[in-house]
Enzyme design. Structure first.
Site, PDB file in Angstrom:
ATOM      1  N   SER A 131     -30.540  16.903  24.804  1.00 42.28           N
ATOM      2  CA  SER A 131     -29.713  16.725  25.994  1.00 42.28           C
ATOM      3  C   SER A 131     -30.561  16.846  27.270  1.00 42.28           C
ATOM      4  O   SER A 131     -31.493  16.060  27.464  1.00 42.28           O
ATOM      5  CB  SER A 131     -28.556  17.731  25.958  1.00 42.28           C
ATOM      6  N   ASP A 179     -25.845  28.610  40.889  1.00 41.08           N
ATOM      7  CA  ASP A 179     -25.917  27.913  42.184  1.00 41.08           C
ATOM      8  C   ASP A 179     -26.729  26.630  42.059  1.00 41.08           C
ATOM      9  O   ASP A 179     -26.311  25.568  42.531  1.00 41.08           O
ATOM     10  CB  ASP A 179     -26.546  28.828  43.241  1.00 41.08           C
ATOM     11  N   HIS A 187     -22.484  16.068  19.701  1.00 45.64           N
ATOM     12  CA  HIS A 187     -23.635  16.190  20.604  1.00 45.64           C
ATOM     13  C   HIS A 187     -24.664  17.206  20.106  1.00 45.64           C
ATOM     14  O   HIS A 187     -25.853  17.035  20.320  1.00 45.64           O
ATOM     15  CB  HIS A 187     -23.126  16.584  21.993  1.00 45.64           C
TER      16      HIS A 187
END
Length: 267
Positions: free
Chosen positions: A89, A183, A242
């Site tokens: 990924s 963040d 996945h």
């Protein structure tokens, strides 16, 4: 230019040809522990925490070139001139970018269930995961079950929640925190979905391993794959999504070993 990170890593063995393993979004090197140990019986295996993940440093900037540069720095520090790469990924895109930017440093490339394409799906699910993690009041958490109960309102699938909870860290004083730099992940999420670009393709042996139930590597992606990786082949693992390597670990291990051990790209 952003600062190059000194990545956290684990070296599983030093005998044989080097193989470096990179995890996906919200993951860490521990997710690949079983595979790393199995491969270490044949290769010199290093698994890494990519920036803003696991025990690696946090940095505001986050894109695939930055992450590839981090890994090159690690290879330099370890004295590894050339290695094979396995990436899943987000880690697969990092591996692809590294191969495209530094082709002389890569022997073989295994990309797990991701293409070099731009992706527009999954954003809502990923943002919901981040919202759930952000909204968890750590002062109310005394164990993983507390965190799991909170995340149930954001992540329905239990396996996905357990995967996310591998990021929950407990300090010596008993308090909890997230290892991930939420963040940076939220701010730069769109950069992680971008199409990879390169002035020249990577012509080394490349294998894309896809889950047949996953939408990430489909027929429509093949042209973009071959444009950047002309010596690539695609192998499908049946009845997997996945997380191919986690759902069918023995099958994936056989595929990876077969590719790494042979001298030519499979048909």
């Amino acid at each position: 230019m952003t600062e190059i990170m000194k990545l956290n890593y684990r070296r599983y063995s030093e005998q044989g040809e080097p193989v470096l393993i990179m995890h996906g979004l919200f993951g860490s090197l521990s997710n690949w522990g079983w595979h790393s140990k199995q491969l270490a019986e044949h290769f010199s295996v290093v698994a890494v925490d990519l920036r803003n993940h696991g025990e690696s440093p946090h940095e505001d900037a986050m894109n695939y070139q930055d992450m590839a540069d981090d890994v090159i720095q690690l290879l330099d520090d370890l004295g590894i001139e050339k290695c094979s790469l396995i990436g899943h990924s987000m880690g697969g895109k990092t591996a692809m970018q590294l191969a495209l930017s530094y082709p002389d440093r890569v022997n073989k490339l295994i990309v797990v269930d991701i293409a070099p394409s731009e992706y527009t799906g999954s954003a809502e699910d990923h943002m919901r995961i981040i919202s759930g993690m952000r909204s968890l009041d750590m002062t109310t958490v005394s164990n993983r079950n507390d965190a799991d109960k909170h995340l149930q309102d954001y992540v329905e699938d239990e396996a996905t929640r357990q995967f996310i909870l591998t990021n929950l860290a407990r300090a010596e004083d008993g308090t909890f925190s997230w290892r991930l730099n939420l963040d940076a992940l939220e701010k730069h999420y769109d950069r992680l979905r971008e199409k990879l670009v390169s002035e020249a393709p990577f012509t080394g042996p490349t294998l894309f391993v896809r889950g047949d139930l996953s939408p990430y590597v489909r027929k429509k992606h093949e042209a973009e794959i071959l444009e950047l990786f002309p010596n690539a082949s695609v192998k499908s693992v049946m009845e997997t999504g996945h997380w191919v390597h986690a759902e069918k670990p023995q099958v994936f291990q056989t595929i990876a070993l077969g590719f790494l051990n042979q001298e030519s790209v499979p048909e």
